[in-house]
Design a protein around this motif. Structure first.
Motif, mmCIF file in Angstrom:
data_model
loop_
_atom_site.group_PDB
_atom_site.id
_atom_site.type_symbol
_atom_site.label_atom_id
_atom_site.label_comp_id
_atom_site.label_asym_id
_atom_site.label_seq_id
_atom_site.Cartn_x
_atom_site.Cartn_y
_atom_site.Cartn_z
ATOM 1 N N GLU A 1 0.822 -1.220 0.000
ATOM 2 C CA GLU A 1 0.000 0.000 0.000
ATOM 3 C C GLU A 1 0.850 1.263 0.000
ATOM 4 O O GLU A 1 0.324 2.360 0.162
ATOM 5 N N THR A 2 2.168 1.117 -0.181
ATOM 6 C CA THR A 2 3.078 2.264 -0.172
ATOM 7 C C THR A 2 3.309 2.756 -1.594
ATOM 8 O O THR A 2 3.690 1.972 -2.466
ATOM 9 N N TYR A 3 3.064 4.054 -1.815
ATOM 10 C CA TYR A 3 3.246 4.698 -3.119
ATOM 11 C C TYR A 3 4.359 5.733 -3.023
ATOM 12 O O TYR A 3 4.512 6.393 -1.991
ATOM 13 N N HIS B 1 4.282 7.312 1.033
ATOM 14 C CA HIS B 1 3.433 7.000 2.176
ATOM 15 C C HIS B 1 2.497 5.860 1.811
ATOM 16 O O HIS B 1 2.359 5.505 0.643
ATOM 17 N N GLY B 2 1.864 5.318 2.829
ATOM 18 C CA GLY B 2 0.893 4.245 2.640
ATOM 19 C C GLY B 2 1.292 3.009 3.410
ATOM 20 O O GLY B 2 2.469 2.772 3.679
ATOM 21 N N ARG C 1 3.777 6.393 7.399
ATOM 22 C CA ARG C 1 2.951 7.597 7.476
ATOM 23 C C ARG C 1 3.452 8.654 6.507
ATOM 24 O O ARG C 1 2.670 9.282 5.802
ATOM 25 N N LEU C 2 4.789 8.882 6.475
ATOM 26 C CA LEU C 2 5.384 9.847 5.560
ATOM 27 C C LEU C 2 6.860 9.533 5.411
ATOM 28 O O LEU C 2 7.548 9.299 6.407
ATOM 29 N N GLY C 3 7.331 9.532 4.175
ATOM 30 C CA GLY C 3 8.741 9.290 3.912
ATOM 31 C C GLY C 3 9.258 10.169 2.788
ATOM 32 O O GLY C 3 8.485 10.666 1.962
ATOM 33 N N ILE D 1 -3.185 5.537 -10.357
ATOM 34 C CA ILE D 1 -2.462 6.418 -9.422
ATOM 35 C C ILE D 1 -3.447 6.975 -8.395
ATOM 36 O O ILE D 1 -4.510 7.476 -8.764
ATOM 37 N N PRO D 2 -3.125 6.865 -7.107
ATOM 38 C CA PRO D 2 -4.003 7.450 -6.079
ATOM 39 C C PRO D 2 -4.213 8.938 -6.333
ATOM 40 O O PRO D 2 -3.341 9.622 -6.875
ATOM 41 N N SER D 3 -5.320 9.439 -5.878
ATOM 42 C CA SER D 3 -5.703 10.826 -6.181
ATOM 43 C C SER D 3 -4.901 11.862 -5.402
ATOM 44 O O SER D 3 -5.027 13.044 -5.679
ATOM 45 N N THR D 4 -4.096 11.453 -4.437
ATOM 46 C CA THR D 4 -3.390 12.434 -3.643
ATOM 47 C C THR D 4 -1.957 12.001 -3.332
ATOM 48 O O THR D 4 -1.692 10.823 -3.165
ATOM 49 N N GLU D 5 -1.073 12.980 -3.278
ATOM 50 C CA GLU D 5 0.294 12.738 -2.827
ATOM 51 C C GLU D 5 0.407 12.958 -1.329
ATOM 52 O O GLU D 5 1.456 12.712 -0.756
ATOM 53 N N GLU D 6 -0.635 13.460 -0.724
ATOM 54 C CA GLU D 6 -0.607 13.777 0.704
ATOM 55 C C GLU D 6 -0.759 12.529 1.544
ATOM 56 O O GLU D 6 -1.533 11.638 1.203
ATOM 57 N N PRO D 7 -0.025 12.430 2.654
ATOM 58 C CA PRO D 7 -0.180 11.274 3.536
ATOM 59 C C PRO D 7 -1.600 11.154 4.053
ATOM 60 O O PRO D 7 -2.289 12.154 4.232
ATOM 61 N N LEU D 8 -1.990 9.929 4.288
ATOM 62 C CA LEU D 8 -3.358 9.655 4.760
ATOM 63 C C LEU D 8 -3.461 9.842 6.255
ATOM 64 O O LEU D 8 -2.551 9.740 6.977
#
Length: 130
Positions: free
Chosen positions: A31-33, A48-49, A53-55, A123-130
């Motif tokens: 689940e990491t993009y 993230h994913g 959380r954020l990388g 591609i997921p709709s956001t680059e922002e962490p969930l």
């Protein structure tokens, strides 16, 4: 790759990758993009994913190889850092696959993993962490 090819012919700029395999010591999962940007030989990505959380990663793109350092925060609040060298494979459909050999700097462990470029429609709709 022949001697006339450069990093620009295999650019990761604007490409999104997803983890498709990883060794047990790794935090990155299915689940990491990863959202990559590249200027000349300089690369960086946000990811993230899953358990991440954020990388962020930063490094150089030379020929068919990426050499970078990464750091991230897990959903459990742990921080981790490491180093990775990736070999770039060009797939028949034009997407790229990254074969990684990585090792932690912040804790024991190393391994290998594979990231594969995500088709545009997936591609997921956001680059922002969930």
């Amino acid at each position: 790759m022949n001697e006339d090819e450069t990093y620009s012919e295999l650019s990761v700029d604007g490409r999104v990758f997803k983890s498709v395999s990883n060794d047990a010591d790794g935090d990155v999962g299915g689940e990491t993009y990863f959202w990559f940007e590249q200027t000349d030989d300089l690369i960086h990505a946000r990811y993230h994913g899953g358990s991440v959380r954020l990388g962020h990663l930063v490094g150089h793109h030379l020929g068919d190889t990426l050499d970078f350092r990464y750091t991230h925060v897990t959903v459990d609040g742990d921080t981790a850092t490491g180093h990775s060298v990736d070999r770039i494979e060009s797939l028949n459909d034009g997407r790229l696959r990254l074969h990684e050999d990585w090792e932690w700097d912040s804790k024991p462990g190393s391994g290998s993993s594979v990231l594969e470029e995500v088709p545009e429609q997936q591609i997921p709709s956001t680059e922002e962490p969930l």
